[in-house]
Design an enzyme around this catalytic site. Structure first.
Site, PDB file in Angstrom:
ATOM      1  N   PRO A  17       0.845  -1.201   0.000  1.00 31.23           N
ATOM      2  CA  PRO A  17       0.000   0.000   0.000  1.00 31.23           C
ATOM      3  C   PRO A  17       0.876   1.245   0.000  1.00 31.23           C
ATOM      4  O   PRO A  17       2.104   1.145   0.119  1.00 31.23           O
ATOM      5  CB  PRO A  17      -0.731  -0.120   1.343  1.00 31.23           C
ATOM      6  CG  PRO A  17       0.303  -0.746   2.243  1.00 31.23           C
ATOM      7  CD  PRO A  17       1.115  -1.697   1.368  1.00 31.23           C
ATOM      8  N   ALA A  29      -4.933   4.699   3.911  1.00 31.50           N
ATOM      9  CA  ALA A  29      -4.271   3.709   3.066  1.00 31.50           C
ATOM     10  C   ALA A  29      -5.300   2.784   2.446  1.00 31.50           C
ATOM     11  O   ALA A  29      -6.444   2.728   2.903  1.00 31.50           O
ATOM     12  CB  ALA A  29      -3.282   2.888   3.898  1.00 31.50           C
ATOM     13  N   ASN A  30      -4.899   2.063   1.397  1.00 28.13           N
ATOM     14  CA  ASN A  30      -5.703   0.961   0.872  1.00 28.13           C
ATOM     15  C   ASN A  30      -5.280  -0.316   1.584  1.00 28.13           C
ATOM     16  O   ASN A  30      -4.149  -0.426   2.049  1.00 28.13           O
ATOM     17  CB  ASN A  30      -5.439   0.768  -0.624  1.00 28.13           C
ATOM     18  CG  ASN A  30      -6.014   1.873  -1.474  1.00 28.13           C
ATOM     19  OD1 ASN A  30      -6.244   2.980  -1.002  1.00 28.13           O
ATOM     20  ND2 ASN A  30      -6.242   1.568  -2.725  1.00 28.13           N
ATOM     21  N   ARG A  31      -6.162  -1.293   1.590  1.00 23.04           N
ATOM     22  CA  ARG A  31      -5.792  -2.605   2.115  1.00 23.04           C
ATOM     23  C   ARG A  31      -4.876  -3.291   1.118  1.00 23.04           C
ATOM     24  O   ARG A  31      -5.214  -3.402  -0.055  1.00 23.04           O
ATOM     25  CB  ARG A  31      -7.022  -3.480   2.274  1.00 23.04           C
ATOM     26  CG  ARG A  31      -7.929  -3.088   3.376  1.00 23.04           C
ATOM     27  CD  ARG A  31      -9.043  -4.120   3.503  1.00 23.04           C
ATOM     28  NE  ARG A  31     -10.192  -3.532   4.166  1.00 23.04           N
ATOM     29  CZ  ARG A  31     -10.275  -3.358   5.484  1.00 23.04           C
ATOM     30  NH1 ARG A  31      -9.285  -3.737   6.270  1.00 23.04           N
ATOM     31  NH2 ARG A  31     -11.336  -2.803   6.017  1.00 23.04           N
ATOM     32  N   SER A  32      -3.721  -3.728   1.574  1.00 25.39           N
ATOM     33  CA  SER A  32      -2.808  -4.490   0.724  1.00 25.39           C
ATOM     34  C   SER A  32      -1.753  -5.132   1.603  1.00 25.39           C
ATOM     35  O   SER A  32      -1.122  -4.454   2.406  1.00 25.39           O
ATOM     36  CB  SER A  32      -2.126  -3.580  -0.303  1.00 25.39           C
ATOM     37  OG  SER A  32      -1.060  -4.263  -0.931  1.00 25.39           O
TER      38      SER A  32
END
Ligand code: C5P
Length: 218
Positions: A17, A29-32
């Site tokens: 992310p 943030a994005n989930r990653s």
């Protein structure tokens, strides 16, 4: 392996992310997990590529045998990617935050201040920026597309919009267990159309993709 099919090739991989600060202690943030990008970098190195691995704050450790460049924000990731070029191929597996907080606070925001409203600014699209370079474009530019519905249609449109050569589309609907899991079910979108791969481990997806990249660069 120095004698693999990607020997002498430089491949850039983005992963993980990005974190976009709200203040010194908070971020969006994005989930990653970074699992697929990490597996891919490892597979490319195994085939003999020199790999530059530009990673945001991922939850899995980076692979051995690659050059690791750690970044936090989307803008740092773009700068690191441009600094790492030229490359024969570039694969954009990072889950980049589309927005950043327009003016992040330099001191910790106090909750006693009550409700807050954040203003967002658009982040650069790293994949599109590299894919649309007129000079020094990698010969093969590969993007990922996480979709929850109409996977092929959305990914095919994305391939055109971003100007990349391939899109690796995956269905991240809740219930697939793909997000954060060890397996992936992908569709490879190229100029030749859409190719469904059976569900398999992220390591196997990475190996198959690395082999396809080697074949494309051969
Ligand atoms: O538009 P979307 O985020 O779905 O596109 C996903 C693809 O674009 C991924 O390959 C991702 O790494 C890349 N991307 C990027 N920079 C952004 C947004 C997405 O490189 N700001």
């Amino acid at each position: 392996l120095a004698d693999g099919p990607l020997r002498g090739r430089h491949v850039l991989v983005t992963s993980g992310p990005t974190h976009e600060p709200i203040d010194p202690v908070r971020y969006i943030a994005n989930r990653s997990s970074g699992a697929q990008g990490t597996a891919l970098a490892r597979a490319l190195a195994t085939l003999g590529a020199r790999v530059t691995f530009v990673t945001g704050p991922a939850s899995v450790p980076p692979p051995e045998g690659v050059t690791v460049v750690r970044v936090e924000t989307a803008r740092e990731m773009l700068a690191a990617v441009e600094a790492a070029l030229p490359a024969d191929a570039a694969v954009f597996a990072a889950a980049v935050a589309d927005w950043r907080v327009a003016s992040a606070s330099t001191h910790k925001m106090k909750k006693e201040a009550g409700a807050v409203a954040l203003e967002f600014a658009e982040n650069p699209d790293i994949l599109a920026t590299v894919a649309r370079r007129t000079e020094g474009r990698p010969r093969l530019v590969v993007g990922f597309a996480a979709e929850t519905n109409d996977v092929v249609a959305h990914a095919t449109a994305k391939r055109a919009r971003k100007g990349c050569d391939w899109i690796v589309a995956n269905d991240v609907s809740p219930g697939t267990g793909i997000m954060g899991g060890t397996e992936n079910a992908v569709t490879l979108i190229t100029s030749g159309g859409a190719e469904d791969w059976p569900r398999m481990g992220k390591d196997m997806v990475a190996r198959k993709l690395a082999e396809r990249i080697a074949a494309a660069l051969a």
